[in-house]
Design a protein around this motif. Structure first.
Motif, PDB file in Angstrom:
ATOM      1  N   ALA A  51      44.569  36.935  76.780  1.00 56.86           N
ATOM      2  CA  ALA A  51      44.936  38.170  77.466  1.00 56.86           C
ATOM      3  C   ALA A  51      45.140  39.294  76.453  1.00 56.86           C
ATOM      4  O   ALA A  51      44.794  40.440  76.711  1.00 56.86           O
ATOM      5  N   SER A  52      45.691  38.964  75.300  1.00 55.69           N
ATOM      6  CA  SER A  52      45.864  39.926  74.210  1.00 55.69           C
ATOM      7  C   SER A  52      44.640  39.860  73.308  1.00 55.69           C
ATOM      8  O   SER A  52      43.848  38.917  73.388  1.00 55.69           O
ATOM      9  N   GLN A  53      44.518  40.826  72.445  1.00 57.06           N
ATOM     10  CA  GLN A  53      43.438  40.772  71.466  1.00 57.06           C
ATOM     11  C   GLN A  53      43.870  39.842  70.323  1.00 57.06           C
ATOM     12  O   GLN A  53      44.975  39.977  69.800  1.00 57.06           O
ATOM     13  N   VAL A  54      42.987  38.912  69.969  1.00 60.16           N
ATOM     14  CA  VAL A  54      43.275  37.930  68.924  1.00 60.16           C
ATOM     15  C   VAL A  54      42.052  37.797  68.036  1.00 60.16           C
ATOM     16  O   VAL A  54      40.923  37.706  68.525  1.00 60.16           O
ATOM     17  N   TRP A  55      42.302  37.787  66.730  1.00 58.84           N
ATOM     18  CA  TRP A  55      41.236  37.583  65.749  1.00 58.84           C
ATOM     19  C   TRP A  55      41.641  36.453  64.818  1.00 58.84           C
ATOM     20  O   TRP A  55      42.781  36.391  64.367  1.00 58.84           O
ATOM     21  N   LEU A  56      40.688  35.551  64.529  1.00 56.08           N
ATOM     22  CA  LEU A  56      40.905  34.456  63.588  1.00 56.08           C
ATOM     23  C   LEU A  56      39.766  34.440  62.572  1.00 56.08           C
ATOM     24  O   LEU A  56      38.597  34.479  62.959  1.00 56.08           O
ATOM     25  N   VAL A  57      40.131  34.365  61.297  1.00 54.62           N
ATOM     26  CA  VAL A  57      39.150  34.355  60.208  1.00 54.62           C
ATOM     27  C   VAL A  57      39.403  33.118  59.355  1.00 54.62           C
ATOM     28  O   VAL A  57      40.473  32.997  58.744  1.00 54.62           O
ATOM     29  N   PRO A  58      38.443  32.179  59.299  1.00 55.42           N
ATOM     30  CA  PRO A  58      38.672  30.947  58.546  1.00 55.42           C
ATOM     31  C   PRO A  58      38.604  31.152  57.033  1.00 55.42           C
ATOM     32  O   PRO A  58      37.933  32.058  56.549  1.00 55.42           O
ATOM     33  N   ARG A  59      39.328  30.297  56.331  1.00 55.24           N
ATOM     34  CA  ARG A  59      39.243  30.194  54.873  1.00 55.24           C
ATOM     35  C   ARG A  59      39.101  28.715  54.562  1.00 55.24           C
ATOM     36  O   ARG A  59      39.990  27.931  54.881  1.00 55.24           O
ATOM     37  N   ILE A  60      37.976  28.336  53.975  1.00 52.58           N
ATOM     38  CA  ILE A  60      37.699  26.927  53.713  1.00 52.58           C
ATOM     39  C   ILE A  60      37.436  26.749  52.223  1.00 52.58           C
ATOM     40  O   ILE A  60      36.612  27.446  51.649  1.00 52.58           O
ATOM     41  N   GLU A  61      38.180  25.819  51.625  1.00 52.32           N
ATOM     42  CA  GLU A  61      38.037  25.535  50.202  1.00 52.32           C
ATOM     43  C   GLU A  61      37.423  24.153  50.042  1.00 52.32           C
ATOM     44  O   GLU A  61      37.993  23.171  50.508  1.00 52.32           O
ATOM     45  N   GLY A  62      36.270  24.101  49.396  1.00 52.39           N
ATOM     46  CA  GLY A  62      35.582  22.839  49.193  1.00 52.39           C
ATOM     47  C   GLY A  62      34.412  22.709  50.149  1.00 52.39           C
ATOM     48  O   GLY A  62      34.039  23.658  50.842  1.00 52.39           O
ATOM     49  N   GLU A  63      33.867  21.499  50.176  1.00 51.79           N
ATOM     50  CA  GLU A  63      32.703  21.239  51.025  1.00 51.79           C
ATOM     51  C   GLU A  63      32.868  19.926  51.754  1.00 51.79           C
ATOM     52  O   GLU A  63      33.581  19.037  51.300  1.00 51.79           O
ATOM     53  N   THR A  95      42.556  18.865  55.842  1.00 56.21           N
ATOM     54  CA  THR A  95      41.114  18.776  55.635  1.00 56.21           C
ATOM     55  C   THR A  95      40.427  19.082  56.965  1.00 56.21           C
ATOM     56  O   THR A  95      41.063  19.023  58.028  1.00 56.21           O
ATOM     57  N   LEU A  96      39.154  19.405  56.901  1.00 52.61           N
ATOM     58  CA  LEU A  96      38.402  19.668  58.128  1.00 52.61           C
ATOM     59  C   LEU A  96      38.460  18.457  59.057  1.00 52.61           C
ATOM     60  O   LEU A  96      38.604  18.601  60.274  1.00 52.61           O
ATOM     61  N   ARG A  97      38.374  17.278  58.479  1.00 50.20           N
ATOM     62  CA  ARG A  97      38.452  16.034  59.276  1.00 50.20           C
ATOM     63  C   ARG A  97      39.806  15.964  59.998  1.00 50.20           C
ATOM     64  O   ARG A  97      39.873  15.645  61.187  1.00 50.20           O
ATOM     65  N   GLU A  98      40.888  16.278  59.280  1.00 46.46           N
ATOM     66  CA  GLU A  98      42.222  16.230  59.879  1.00 46.46           C
ATOM     67  C   GLU A  98      42.382  17.288  60.968  1.00 46.46           C
ATOM     68  O   GLU A  98      43.018  17.033  61.996  1.00 46.46           O
ATOM     69  N   VAL A  99      41.810  18.469  60.754  1.00 48.05           N
ATOM     70  CA  VAL A  99      41.879  19.532  61.766  1.00 48.05           C
ATOM     71  C   VAL A  99      41.327  19.011  63.086  1.00 48.05           C
ATOM     72  O   VAL A  99      41.899  19.238  64.156  1.00 48.05           O
ATOM     73  N   ALA A 134      36.304  24.704  66.657  1.00 45.16           N
ATOM     74  CA  ALA A 134      34.893  25.086  66.509  1.00 45.16           C
ATOM     75  C   ALA A 134      34.606  25.521  65.075  1.00 45.16           C
ATOM     76  O   ALA A 134      33.554  25.164  64.505  1.00 45.16           O
ATOM     77  N   LEU A 135      35.526  26.270  64.481  1.00 46.99           N
ATOM     78  CA  LEU A 135      35.343  26.693  63.076  1.00 46.99           C
ATOM     79  C   LEU A 135      35.296  25.488  62.149  1.00 46.99           C
ATOM     80  O   LEU A 135      34.470  25.421  61.244  1.00 46.99           O
ATOM     81  N   ALA A 136      36.168  24.511  62.390  1.00 50.65           N
ATOM     82  CA  ALA A 136      36.160  23.295  61.559  1.00 50.65           C
ATOM     83  C   ALA A 136      34.885  22.496  61.781  1.00 50.65           C
ATOM     84  O   ALA A 136      34.288  21.999  60.813  1.00 50.65           O
ATOM     85  N   GLU A 137      34.450  22.383  63.023  1.00 51.52           N
ATOM     86  CA  GLU A 137      33.204  21.651  63.305  1.00 51.52           C
ATOM     87  C   GLU A 137      32.009  22.313  62.637  1.00 51.52           C
ATOM     88  O   GLU A 137      31.144  21.630  62.079  1.00 51.52           O
ATOM     89  N   GLN A 138      31.958  23.648  62.698  1.00 50.11           N
ATOM     90  CA  GLN A 138      30.861  24.385  62.055  1.00 50.11           C
ATOM     91  C   GLN A 138      30.866  24.155  60.551  1.00 50.11           C
ATOM     92  O   GLN A 138      29.810  23.993  59.937  1.00 50.11           O
ATOM     93  N   ALA A 139      32.047  24.165  59.958  1.00 47.83           N
ATOM     94  CA  ALA A 139      32.152  23.980  58.506  1.00 47.83           C
ATOM     95  C   ALA A 139      31.736  22.572  58.106  1.00 47.83           C
ATOM     96  O   ALA A 139      31.110  22.383  57.057  1.00 47.83           O
ATOM     97  N   VAL A 140      32.087  21.567  58.902  1.00 47.49           N
ATOM     98  CA  VAL A 140      31.690  20.186  58.598  1.00 47.49           C
ATOM     99  C   VAL A 140      30.173  20.061  58.669  1.00 47.49           C
ATOM    100  O   VAL A 140      29.546  19.412  57.831  1.00 47.49           O
ATOM    101  N   ALA A 141      29.570  20.701  59.665  1.00 48.90           N
ATOM    102  CA  ALA A 141      28.128  20.612  59.864  1.00 48.90           C
ATOM    103  C   ALA A 141      27.328  21.382  58.828  1.00 48.90           C
ATOM    104  O   ALA A 141      26.155  21.104  58.615  1.00 48.90           O
ATOM    105  N   ALA A 142      27.978  22.347  58.189  1.00 50.08           N
ATOM    106  CA  ALA A 142      27.251  23.209  57.221  1.00 50.08           C
ATOM    107  C   ALA A 142      26.877  22.486  55.951  1.00 50.08           C
ATOM    108  O   ALA A 142      27.388  21.513  55.570  1.00 50.08           O
TER     109      ALA A 142
END
Length: 142
Positions: A51-63, A95-99, A134-142
């Motif tokens: 309902a409110s405006q929300v922005w999320l920007v990921p920060r991922i360290e490692g691969e 970790t992305l896996r834990e997320v 979704a951000l974590a899934e995208q990062a794992v797939a990258a």
């Protein structure tokens, strides 16, 4: 599975007896969170379904699945900024896996948020959790 920062919030919530005090604490958590740069508040980082405006920007360290996940976020509503701060405490440093393994609804239920948020806010929290996953899934797939 929750991070130490989230456990600290859960302990504080146990100490606070009534929901008004908890609500104020959520708002204070939002005030303490650094604001997101205006340049990052773009359609690609906006979370739909809030309902409110929300922005999320990921920060991922490692691969790969063992990369460490965090995100920055902001909202035009103070209570939502606080909810973002709680989600940051829940997810940042995992970790992305834990997320992807976190049962966010169960963790947030420990705070009583499931009983005290309006249906619109609850839907917004679910949308934010969906975006984080979704951000974590995208990062794992990258």
């Amino acid at each position: 599975m929750a991070s130490e920062a989230f456990e600290d919030i859960a302990e504080t919530f146990e100490f606070l007896d009534d929901w008004e005090d908890r609500y104020r604490h959520v708002i204070e958590l939002g005030r303490e969170m650094p604001p997101l740069a205006e340049a990052l508040k773009v359609p690609a980082t906006k979370v739909e379904g809030c309902a409110s405006q929300v922005w999320l920007v990921p920060r991922i360290e490692g691969e790969g699945p063992e990369a460490r996940f965090c995100f920055d976020g902001d909202s035009d509503a103070m209570i939502v900024r606080g909810l973002i701060a709680i989600l940051r405490a829940l997810y940042c440093g995992l970790t992305l896996r834990e997320v992807l393994e976190v049962d966010a609804q169960a963790e947030l239920a420990r705070l009583g948020l499931d009983q005290h948020l309006s249906s619109q806010r609850s839907n917004g929290v679910r949308a934010m959790i969906g975006r984080i996953r979704a951000l974590a899934e995208q990062a794992v797939a990258a």
